[in-house]
Write an enzyme that holds these catalytic residues in place. Structure first.
Site, PDB file in Angstrom:
ATOM      1  N   HIS A 164       1.889   9.726  -3.091  1.00 26.46           N
ATOM      2  CA  HIS A 164       2.526   8.508  -2.998  1.00 26.46           C
ATOM      3  C   HIS A 164       1.378   7.388  -3.425  1.00 26.46           C
ATOM      4  CE1 HIS A 164       0.647   8.269   1.046  1.00 26.46           C
ATOM      5  NE2 HIS A 164       0.498   6.934   1.025  1.00 26.46           N
ATOM      6  N   HIS A 174      -6.141   4.253   0.028  1.00 21.19           N
ATOM      7  CA  HIS A 174      -6.258   3.877   1.623  1.00 21.19           C
ATOM      8  C   HIS A 174      -6.237   5.282   2.268  1.00 21.19           C
ATOM      9  CE1 HIS A 174      -1.867   4.270   0.271  1.00 21.19           C
ATOM     10  NE2 HIS A 174      -1.638   4.802   1.812  1.00 21.19           N
ATOM     11  N   HIS A 175      -6.023   6.503   1.887  1.00 17.81           N
ATOM     12  CA  HIS A 175      -6.352   7.700   2.500  1.00 17.81           C
ATOM     13  C   HIS A 175      -7.708   8.204   2.062  1.00 17.81           C
ATOM     14  CE1 HIS A 175      -2.383   7.935   4.323  1.00 17.81           C
ATOM     15  NE2 HIS A 175      -1.790   7.493   3.185  1.00 17.81           N
ATOM     16  N   HIS A 190       0.820  -1.255   0.182  1.00 19.58           N
ATOM     17  CA  HIS A 190       0.083   0.074   0.219  1.00 19.58           C
ATOM     18  C   HIS A 190       0.823   1.266   0.130  1.00 19.58           C
ATOM     19  CE1 HIS A 190       0.723   0.314   4.427  1.00 19.58           C
ATOM     20  NE2 HIS A 190       0.273   1.567   4.487  1.00 19.58           N
ATOM     21  N   ASP A 191       2.146   1.298   0.602  1.00 16.11           N
ATOM     22  CA  ASP A 191       2.807   2.614   0.613  1.00 16.11           C
ATOM     23  C   ASP A 191       4.080   2.346  -0.438  1.00 16.11           C
ATOM     24  OD1 ASP A 191       1.608   4.279   2.163  1.00 16.11           O
ATOM     25  OD2 ASP A 191       2.657   3.737   3.991  1.00 16.11           O
ATOM     26  N   LYS A 227       5.776   5.308  -1.715  1.00 10.38           N
ATOM     27  CA  LYS A 227       6.712   6.145  -0.665  1.00 10.38           C
ATOM     28  C   LYS A 227       8.109   6.277  -1.356  1.00 10.38           C
ATOM     29  CE  LYS A 227       3.990   6.746   3.298  1.00 10.38           C
ATOM     30  NZ  LYS A 227       3.998   6.615   4.730  1.00 10.38           N
ATOM     31  N   ASP A 239      -4.204   1.148   8.713  1.00  5.15           N
ATOM     32  CA  ASP A 239      -3.317   2.216   8.344  1.00  5.15           C
ATOM     33  C   ASP A 239      -2.997   3.513   9.391  1.00  5.15           C
ATOM     34  OD1 ASP A 239      -1.214   3.056   6.742  1.00  5.15           O
ATOM     35  OD2 ASP A 239      -2.649   4.595   5.838  1.00  5.15           O
TER      36      ASP A 239
END
Length: 337
Positions: free
Chosen positions: A222, A247-248, A193-194, A197, A276
């Site tokens: 990201h 996811h944000h 998911h990240d 970044k 998260d």
């Protein structure tokens, strides 16, 4: 896993914790194979369990000369072989602890390599998939607490966060009783998911204080970057792709990058978002201390029902009260051997 024809040169023996040799020592190639292993070890002790055909004194003597530290008859169950090896590797530890540590080390290596490669736009989807079952098994067998203890000792903030979210997502999926396919997709999404970044400048990613408005704008790229990287790598799991990009996102439309709201946000995204946020709140950051479980859950509850789904937050809170192993270690080993 090595075959009799292997000379062990392609294997990093520094990372091998032990060996199970199921071979007939009557065969010259078997003795030659184990002899080459002994030569490569150069006198270094390495726990090795041998499965012998006869258990006669001559065969036991041969096995010992070739480095065997324990011998078992051919009818021994795979779970007993693994148990015997683990007890030699770390006699003072429980086998579940060793399993969790091994899975954690694998995942740690994956994330370290993944972020290095992702800085150049490469994502190894096969390597990611190889870690899904080990993470799920570690959390299922050992419970969530040992995983959290290992994660929180990690010194790299980005890697630590991904490992934490992966463990929380695995535990939440198991607590909810999701199907094998759904929990696989959720953990896959948690693992990647990240990944975006990796494209964020280190000066922003590792800034020892809160980000200003411009830096926050860069950081918020990201999610879309990660989604694009996975698409370019050939990712076909629509849930994992959605989790990476969204996811944000928040139910009230205040999230990013697409400002989704309500029914536009899928269930896997809603689940992962809770994991998260909880992970971020309970992690130590150089500009603030880690929150307790009680404090973090209180914040999640305050984010409902506008930004997070209340029922899922309550289910997540309930899952944290159930952090003990769900199956016996030996049962899991026997099913996976």
């Amino acid at each position: 896993m090595a075959g009799l024809a292997d000379d062990w040169t392609d294997l990093d023996l520094d990372r091998v914790r032990g060996v199970i040799a199921d071979v007939s020592l009557e065969r010259a190639e078997a003795r030659r194979c184990l002899g080459k292993l002994s030569d490569r070890l150069g006198g270094r002790a390495l726990p090795m369990v041998c499965v012998l055909q006869t258990m006669r004194s001559e065969e036991l003597r041969q096995a010992e000369q070739l480095g065997a530290t324990a011998c078992f008859p051919p009818q021994t169950l795979p779970s007993a072989l693994v148990t015997g090896l683990f007890r030699q590797i770390a006699p003072g530890k429980a086998m579940t602890d060793l399993l969790v540590e091994h899975s954690f080390d694998r995942a740690d290596l994956l994330f370290t390599d993944m972020f290095k490669a992702a800085r150049h736009g490469r994502v190894d989807l096969e390597a990611i998939d190889d870690e899904i079952d080990p993470v799920l098994r570690a959390v299922k067998v050992g419970g969530l607490r040992p995983w959290l203890e290992l994660v929180r000792a990690h010194d790299d903030m980005t890697v630590r966060h991904c490992l934490l979210v992966a463990g929380l997502a695995a535990h939440f999926a198991l607590h909810l009783g999701l199907s094998h396919d759904d929990r696989t997709s959720l953990v896959r999404g948690a693992l990647v998911h990240d990944v975006g970044k990796a494209k964020i400048p280190l000066a922003i990613l590792q800034k020892p204080s809160a980000l200003d408005a411009d830096e926050l704008g860069v950081m918020r790229t990201h999610a879309a970057l990660g989604h694009d990287m996975l698409m370019a790598a050939g990712m076909t799991d629509v849930f994992a792709l959605a989790v990476t990009r969204h996811h944000h996102e928040m139910l009230d439309g205040s999230g990013y990058p697409d400002g989704l709201s309500d029914a536009s946000i899928s269930d896997p995204v809603r689940l992962l978002t809770i994991c998260d946020i909880y992970a971020a709140l309970t992690e130590h950051r150089c500009y603030r201390p880690a929150m307790t479980q009680v404090e973090a859950i209180a914040i999640l509850r305050r984010m409902t029902p506008d930004r997070l789904e209340a029922a899922l937050v309550e289910a997540f809170a309930a899952s944290l009260n159930d952090i003990q192993p769900t199956r016996e270690f030996t049962d899991t080993v026997s099913r996976s051997s």
